[in-house]
Design an enzyme around this catalytic site. Structure first.
Site, short mmCIF file in Angstrom:
data_model
loop_
_atom_site.label_atom_id
_atom_site.label_comp_id
_atom_site.label_asym_id
_atom_site.label_seq_id
_atom_site.Cartn_x
_atom_site.Cartn_y
_atom_site.Cartn_z
N SER A 196 -15.47 -14.17 10.35
CA SER A 196 -16.62 -14.06 11.24
C SER A 196 -17.35 -15.39 11.47
O SER A 196 -17.91 -15.60 12.54
CB SER A 196 -17.61 -13.03 10.70
OG SER A 196 -18.07 -13.39 9.42
N ASP A 232 -10.53 -6.06 7.39
CA ASP A 232 -11.66 -5.89 8.31
C ASP A 232 -11.34 -6.65 9.61
O ASP A 232 -11.30 -7.88 9.62
CB ASP A 232 -12.92 -6.45 7.63
CG ASP A 232 -14.16 -6.32 8.49
OD1 ASP A 232 -14.04 -5.91 9.66
OD2 ASP A 232 -15.26 -6.64 7.98
N HIS A 243 -17.08 -10.95 4.68
CA HIS A 243 -18.43 -10.60 5.15
C HIS A 243 -19.27 -10.00 4.02
O HIS A 243 -18.76 -9.34 3.12
CB HIS A 243 -18.25 -9.58 6.28
CG HIS A 243 -19.49 -9.28 7.06
ND1 HIS A 243 -20.29 -8.21 6.79
CD2 HIS A 243 -20.04 -9.92 8.11
CE1 HIS A 243 -21.29 -8.18 7.66
NE2 HIS A 243 -21.17 -9.22 8.47
N HIS A 299 -13.63 -8.95 14.11
CA HIS A 299 -13.60 -9.97 15.16
C HIS A 299 -12.25 -10.11 15.85
O HIS A 299 -12.01 -11.07 16.57
CB HIS A 299 -14.06 -11.32 14.59
CG HIS A 299 -15.47 -11.25 14.11
ND1 HIS A 299 -16.54 -11.36 14.96
CD2 HIS A 299 -15.97 -11.01 12.89
CE1 HIS A 299 -17.66 -11.21 14.27
NE2 HIS A 299 -17.34 -11.00 13.01
N GLU A 356 -10.52 -10.31 5.82
CA GLU A 356 -10.78 -10.11 7.25
C GLU A 356 -9.54 -10.56 8.00
O GLU A 356 -8.67 -11.21 7.43
CB GLU A 356 -12.00 -10.93 7.68
CG GLU A 356 -13.29 -10.33 7.20
CD GLU A 356 -14.52 -11.20 7.46
OE1 GLU A 356 -14.55 -11.92 8.47
OE2 GLU A 356 -15.44 -11.13 6.64
N LYS A 412 -18.80 -4.83 18.41
CA LYS A 412 -18.53 -6.19 18.89
C LYS A 412 -17.72 -6.10 20.18
O LYS A 412 -18.26 -5.68 21.20
CB LYS A 412 -17.90 -7.00 17.76
CG LYS A 412 -19.01 -7.31 16.74
CD LYS A 412 -18.59 -7.88 15.43
CE LYS A 412 -19.86 -8.10 14.59
NZ LYS A 412 -19.59 -8.17 13.17
N ASN A 446 -21.43 -11.25 20.09
CA ASN A 446 -20.11 -10.74 19.69
C ASN A 446 -19.56 -9.74 20.71
O ASN A 446 -18.58 -9.06 20.44
CB ASN A 446 -20.18 -10.06 18.33
CG ASN A 446 -20.69 -10.99 17.26
OD1 ASN A 446 -20.27 -12.15 17.19
ND2 ASN A 446 -21.59 -10.51 16.42
#
Ligand SMILES: *Cc1c(COP(=O)(O)O)cnc(C)c1O
Length: 417
Positions: free
Chosen positions: A205, A230, A149, A233, A201, A264, A63
């Protein structure tokens, strides 16, 4: 008397398998299901090549999307922080562990995310846990996207709030859950007693797809809910200077709780929450994973601050450009079933756990490392190869991967030529 007790306890012991036997039984079950996991020792620094078991593999599992984890600017920042502030913080933030590098990091995070304030945690996991349990209690409602997640699922459960799950990225289902929550919270008094939190998110992910954040923002405003996103990513990858998907879509000002990780694309370690000053002050007072834990090492904070700076620099722009190019090269070779892949995650969904494991093994035999992602990380029967690309990969690396993938055909991935 003594003998009797002794004999009795022996009888009991002979019936109960030893703790290790019991656990070995459970491990055997995991093996049978293709769900057994083990650690792989890595003998090299993060990068596109990975040394393990005496072999060098082309690595498509990290990541570290911008290739910052082993960048000299981050390492230098970490070394300098160690020289000045030591190896460990020595206490929690609220006692005497709130070292200058944490304050500098939080100031640069708030400026980066264009929020009033920011708070950092030891990990993204700890950020989710501390934040949701501080904000929500048994009278409140938390509505989660089905694919969020594990740390958000765990946090929501631990908060004791009423939980509802909406189908992945499904706005109609989200609205149905919001209607339910609104009615639920007004049931007795006719007035809203509870807070409603929607959590999702931005880039997912394990699927790599994007949430429809504009529409989600509109819905949460319609129902007076609070939104937590979130950006684990998307931070460092999308939006102006890598501020994230919310920035790219122009809705970051309407997201009450902006979460992410420093581990990440930003190349370091830690988790963060950005938002209004009142939110941050509240978390300092109430987030148990923040309060009851030793402050992270100052080196991690200094490295993260350097990562944020790099993300906003011309070098950051050029690394994002390279990453995007690598993703496009891979997508040009394959038709992936998921359409809105805008980050660095490209999943190849194979279905069965053993099928995914076999595919990963086949790739490893060609010196390519792509992990097989299985339950409980993803649903049973939705096992996949999770390919992640980074700015450090070359076009030749991606071509090598594409050739190897072509040898692993599956019904869900249509291979061109
Ligand atoms: C990795 C990840 C986290 C956890 O962050 P850590 O800093 O690794 O603890 C949280 N949310 C998502 C979506 C993640 O992928």
């Amino acid at each position: 008397m003594f003998l009797l007790v002794n004999r009795k306890s022996q009888i009991v012991n002979s019936r109960v398998p030893s703790f290790a036997d019991e656990l070995n039984q459970r491990l055997a079950t995991l093996r049978e299901q293709g769900l057994y996991r083990e650690l792989r020792r890595v003998d090299s620094a993060p990068g596109p090549r990975l040394q393990t078991g005496g072999k060098t593999l082309l690595n498509f599992s990290s990541n570290d999307y911008l290739g910052l984890a082993n960048h000299s600017a981050l390492k230098m920042a970490a070394v300098n922080a160690i020289e000045k502030f030591g190896a460990g913080a020595g206490a929690s933030r609220l006692i005497c562990g709130s070292l200058a590098p944490f304050h500098e990091l939080e100031e640069s995070l708030a400026a980066f995310k264009q929020t009033e304030a920011a708070l950092t945690f030891a990990t993204g996991y700890a950020a989710a846990l501390g934040t949701l349990t501080a904000l929500a209690g048994k009278d409140d409602v938390i509505i989660l996207d089905k694919l969020v997640h594990a740390c958000i699922v765990d946090a929501a459960k631990l908060s004791g709030a009423k939980l509802r799950v909406f189908d992945h990225n499904d706005l109609n289902d989200l609205e149905a859950k919001l209607q339910w929550a609104d009615a639920f919270s007004k049931a007795e008094s006719g007035k809203r007693k509870a807070e409603i939190f929607v959590v999702t998110e931005s880039i997912f992910s394990m699927d790599g797809d994007a949430a429809p954040l504009r529409e989600i923002v509109a819905l949460k405003e319609k129902y007076g809910a609070r939104l937590m996103v979130d950006e684990a990513h998307a931070t460092g990858i999308l939006g102006r200077h890598g501020r994230g998907l919310a920035d790219a879509l122009g809705v970051s000002g309407q997201i009450e709780i902006q979460m992410g990780t420093l581990g990440k694309a930003l190349g370091a370690s830690g988790g963060y929450i950005c938002g209004r000053r009142a939110l941050i002050d509240f978390l300092v007072n109430r987030a148990r994973s923040f309060i009851f834990s030793t402050a992270p090492v100052p080196a991690a904070a200094a490295a993260a601050a350097a990562g944020i700076q790099l993300s906003q620099s011309p070098e950051g722009e050029s690394r994002r450009g390279q990453l995007k190019q690598r993703v496009n090269e891979l997508l040009a070779n394959f038709q992936f079933p998921i359409s809105n892949l805008t980050g660095a995650i490209v999943p190849l969904i194979l279905g069965g756990e053993s099928k995914a494991l076999a595919a990963a093994t086949q790739l490893r035999e060609q010196a390519i490392f792509v992990p097989a992602i299985r339950f409980p990380t993803v649903a049973r029967g939705a096992a996949r190869l999770r390919i992640t690309l980074t700015a450090s990969h070359s076009a030749a690396d991606v071509a090598t991967l594409a050739r190897a993938l072509a040898s692993i055909r599956s019904p869900q991935s249509t291979i061109r030529n």
